[in-house]
Design an enzyme around this catalytic site. Structure first.
Site, PDB file in Angstrom:
ATOM      1  N   ASN A   1      -8.937  -6.280 -38.438  1.00  0.00           N
ATOM      2  CA  ASN A   1     -10.218  -6.487 -37.738  1.00  0.00           C
ATOM      3  C   ASN A   1     -10.188  -5.923 -36.317  1.00  0.00           C
ATOM      4  O   ASN A   1     -11.066  -6.203 -35.523  1.00  0.00           O
ATOM      5  CB  ASN A   1     -10.568  -7.986 -37.707  1.00  0.00           C
ATOM      6  CG  ASN A   1      -9.550  -8.816 -36.938  1.00  0.00           C
ATOM      7  OD1 ASN A   1      -8.588  -8.279 -36.376  1.00  0.00           O
ATOM      8  ND2 ASN A   1      -9.744 -10.122 -36.892  1.00  0.00           N
TER       9      ASN A   1
ATOM     10  N   HIS B   1      -7.896  -6.556 -34.002  1.00  0.00           N
ATOM     11  CA  HIS B   1      -7.308  -7.401 -32.953  1.00  0.00           C
ATOM     12  C   HIS B   1      -5.997  -6.806 -32.436  1.00  0.00           C
ATOM     13  O   HIS B   1      -5.315  -6.054 -33.130  1.00  0.00           O
ATOM     14  CB  HIS B   1      -7.149  -8.857 -33.418  1.00  0.00           C
ATOM     15  CG  HIS B   1      -6.035  -9.139 -34.370  1.00  0.00           C
ATOM     16  ND1 HIS B   1      -5.995 -10.267 -35.151  1.00  0.00           N
ATOM     17  CD2 HIS B   1      -4.904  -8.459 -34.682  1.00  0.00           C
ATOM     18  CE1 HIS B   1      -4.900 -10.263 -35.877  1.00  0.00           C
ATOM     19  NE2 HIS B   1      -4.219  -9.172 -35.616  1.00  0.00           N
TER      20      HIS B   1
ATOM     21  N   ASP C   1       2.531 -13.163 -28.557  1.00  0.00           N
ATOM     22  CA  ASP C   1       1.820 -14.349 -29.029  1.00  0.00           C
ATOM     23  C   ASP C   1       2.727 -15.290 -29.801  1.00  0.00           C
ATOM     24  O   ASP C   1       3.873 -14.953 -30.129  1.00  0.00           O
ATOM     25  CB  ASP C   1       0.605 -13.948 -29.887  1.00  0.00           C
ATOM     26  CG  ASP C   1       0.927 -12.838 -30.899  1.00  0.00           C
ATOM     27  OD1 ASP C   1       2.120 -12.666 -31.227  1.00  0.00           O
ATOM     28  OD2 ASP C   1       0.003 -12.168 -31.349  1.00  0.00           O
TER      29      ASP C   1
HETATM   30  P1  PGA Z   1       0.868  -6.581 -39.373  1.00  0.00           P
HETATM   31  O1  PGA Z   1      -0.025  -7.352 -38.300  1.00  0.00           O
HETATM   32  O2  PGA Z   1       1.788  -5.731 -38.589  1.00  0.00           O
HETATM   33  O3  PGA Z   1       1.585  -7.644 -40.128  1.00  0.00           O
HETATM   34  O4  PGA Z   1      -0.079  -5.782 -40.203  1.00  0.00           O
HETATM   35  C1  PGA Z   1      -0.508  -6.623 -37.211  1.00  0.00           C
HETATM   36  C2  PGA Z   1      -1.390  -7.513 -36.357  1.00  0.00           C
HETATM   37  O5  PGA Z   1      -2.035  -8.423 -36.899  1.00  0.00           O
HETATM   38  O6  PGA Z   1      -1.444  -7.280 -35.152  1.00  0.00           O
END
Ligand code: PGA
Length: 251
Positions: free
Chosen positions: A139, A141, A67
């Site tokens: 959440n 995702h 992304d």
């Molecule tokens: P993080 O983000 O590794 O910074 O916790 C993970 C994500 O949002 O997929």
């Protein structure tokens, strides 16, 4: 599903690197799907160390990132292109021309749609992704596929939830600077990868990990759709595994 619980995030990085290296050894031109965020950093540190100390060769690798924010130039310090250069690509012998991150430097919706279609086409052109690395949002995702995302979705633009923008605000000067939109591979794109490797560390991921592994398959927790994948591996630390009911049992 294969669930590997390790003691801490350093060990998570090492075990994940073992799996990435094994995948690289299986192909002449390994196609790796990569992720940004704090979670994969121990993996990238371990891969860089293996490149430096053991000569791990990235010269034939092709990479696709999950992304990118919409509205940031590739050289913006918070763009995911910049993140990947800083935390992996600049330290190994990958050919940067073979590294792909969706280009988010336009707000023109027609252009964004074309960028998304081209991204899917490029993945197809190299024969698909061999191994997709994923983090997981608080959440649930994966990529920026927020709860409610279509299970068959391909690369497209998504609106970020307030929770995701709050979670990521720590990297920006203020919440208002966190972009509202992102281009992300879809859940369908991720499920099309031949193998997926989800990493999680820390107690703040424990609910999302439990929902992903032991809850129903639902768009409300996009990571739960990995239950539909034939070769999904979770490498998680004990804090992130803290709410699993079936810990110790191979899912
Ligand atoms: P993080 O983000 O590794 O910074 O916790 C993970 C994500 O949002 O997929």
């Amino acid at each position: 599903m294969r669930v590997i619980v390790v003691e801490n995030k350093r060990e998570m990085g090492r075990r994940a690197a073992d799996l990435v290296v094994a995948e690289m050894a299986r192909h002449h031109n390994p196609v790796l799907g990569l992720a940004t965020g704090s979670t994969p950093l121990p993996l990238y540190e371990d891969l860089i160390r293996r490149h430096r100390d053991d000569g791990l060769d990235f010269s034939t690798c092709i990479t696709f990132n999950l992304d990118e924010y919409v509205g940031l130039e590739g050289d913006h310090p918070q763009s995911y292109r910049h993140f990947m250069n800083e935390h992996l690509f600049d330290h190994v012998n990958v050919n940067k021309r073979n590294t792909h991150v969706p280009s988010g430097n336009t707000m023109d919706l027609d252009r964004i749609e074309a960028i998304c279609e081209e991204y899917e086409q490029r993945i197809d052109d190299v024969g698909g992704i061999d191994l997709q690395v994923l983090g997981i949002g608080g959440n649930g995702h994966i990529g920026f596929n927020e709860p409610g995302s279509s299970l068959g979705s391909l690369t497209r633009v998504k609106t970020l939830t307030t929770k995701t923008r709050q979670d990521n605000a720590r990297f920006f000067d203020s919440f208002d600077e966190v972009p509202t939109y992102a281009i992300t591979m879809g859940i369908g794109t991720i499920l099309n990868a031949r193998r997926v490797l989800l990493l999680a560390s820390g107690e703040n991921k424990a609910d999302a990990v439990a929902a992903a592994l032991e809850g129903p398959v639902t768009a409300s927790c996009p990571a739960s759709t990995l239950q539909l994948h034939r070769y999904a591996t979770f490498v998680i630390d004990s804090a992130a595994a803290g709410r699993l009911q079936l810990e110790g049992y191979e899912h």
